[in-house]
Design an enzyme around this catalytic site. Structure first.
Site, PDB file in Angstrom:
ATOM      1  N   CYS A  74       0.869  -1.173   0.000  1.00  0.00           N
ATOM      2  CA  CYS A  74       0.000   0.000   0.000  1.00  0.00           C
ATOM      3  C   CYS A  74       0.902   1.217   0.000  1.00  0.00           C
ATOM      4  O   CYS A  74       1.733   1.371   0.907  1.00  0.00           O
ATOM      5  CB  CYS A  74      -0.890  -0.012   1.244  1.00  0.00           C
ATOM      6  N   CYS A 193      -0.181   3.683  -6.743  1.00  0.00           N
ATOM      7  CA  CYS A 193      -1.242   3.104  -5.915  1.00  0.00           C
ATOM      8  C   CYS A 193      -1.508   1.728  -6.485  1.00  0.00           C
ATOM      9  O   CYS A 193      -1.654   1.577  -7.709  1.00  0.00           O
ATOM     10  CB  CYS A 193      -2.507   3.963  -5.946  1.00  0.00           C
TER      11      CYS A 193
END
Length: 272
Positions: A74, A193
């Site tokens: 992440c 991302c």
């Protein structure tokens, strides 16, 4: 019999499954536990303190499951929580555990994908505002100019499976145009991302053909392969039953439905 442990992989939601897919493809012999904090996703607009708190709670949960090595798949957690966990929490409470992120392995190789030395970074507000990519890329490639664009609508569109619908086009075009307006010399765009690889079909249609669009799955997997070669004391403790366990802080049924899109195969998850 020696103690073995799975590799823990954490994400705020589903996006880390794209990284997990690449890791499992390159290192299929190991055991893995994936945790998605779907009940509190997305992390992108939360404060530093909140993201650190949530990330540490999930890392400690994976430690309690026996993981000695955890990958923060992440970008937001890597940008806003990893350094504090590595420098404060691990030495104080978990000296035998390791936590790695996705930013450093990406920064180490990004110079191989640009000729103009101008790189665009597209991510959540949290990742962009942290300026982590500017700092890390500058360490390895001080001549590269990094231009950033936050894309706050992309994760909600993806997590609601609306990203390939015509209604998503406005937000895809808008953020890409804002990035390219910063410089006409950008020739490499990093999708910072782990959700964003699902947008590749539309992004390739929007960006000029000469632009390299980088996703992080293979990069992070390559980085993990190298890390384990350099740290046999960790690699030797990883379980090798090829188990893949999935957990979510949200509803397992909803997780299973969406996770298969990211992971590329059916997923059966449990509540954390």
């Amino acid at each position: 019999m020696k103690e073995t442990s799975p590799i823990g992989i954490f994400d705020s939601g589903y996006g880390g499954l794209t990284v997990f897919r690449s890791i499992a493809d390159q290192l299929p012999e190991y055991d893995y536990i994936y945790l998605g904090d779907n009940a509190r996703s997305p992390y992108g607009d939360h404060s530093f303190e909140t993201i650190y708190k949530y990330t540490l709670e999930c890392v400690e949960w994976l430690f309690a499951k026996g993981c000695k090595l955890v990958i923060l798949a992440c970008n937001t957690a890597s940008a806003k929580a990893l350094r504090t966990i590595q420098q404060k929490d691990l030495p104080a409470k978990y000296p035998d555990r390791r936590v790695l992120g996705v930013i450093r392995p990406t920064a180490e190789v990004i110079g191989n994908f640009t000729q103009s030395n101008q790189v665009g970074v597209m991510g959540t507000r949290g990742t962009v505002n942290s300026e982590s990519y500017l700092l890390e890329i500058n360490k390895f490639f001080p001549d590269i100019k990094v231009l950033q664009q936050s894309c706050p609508m992309w994760v909600p569109l993806i997590e609601n499976n609306e990203h390939l619908q015509p209604g998503a086009d406005f937000f895809i075009d808008e953020y890409c145009s804002l990035l390219m307006a910063q410089s006409g010399d950008i020739d490499c765009v990093l999708l910072a991302c782990t959700h964003y690889p699902l947008l590749l079909p539309k992004l390739r249609a929007v960006f000029p053909d000469y632009i390299n669009i980088l996703t992080q799955g293979e990069i992070v997997a390559n980085g993990l392969v190298d890390y384990l070669k350099r740290h046999p004391e960790i690699e030797n403790k990883i379980g090798r039953k090829k188990d893949k366990l999935f957990y979510t802080s949200g509803d397992p049924a909803a997780f299973n439905e969406h996770a298969s899109i990211f992971f590329g195969e059916d997923v059966e998850s449990n509540s954390m």
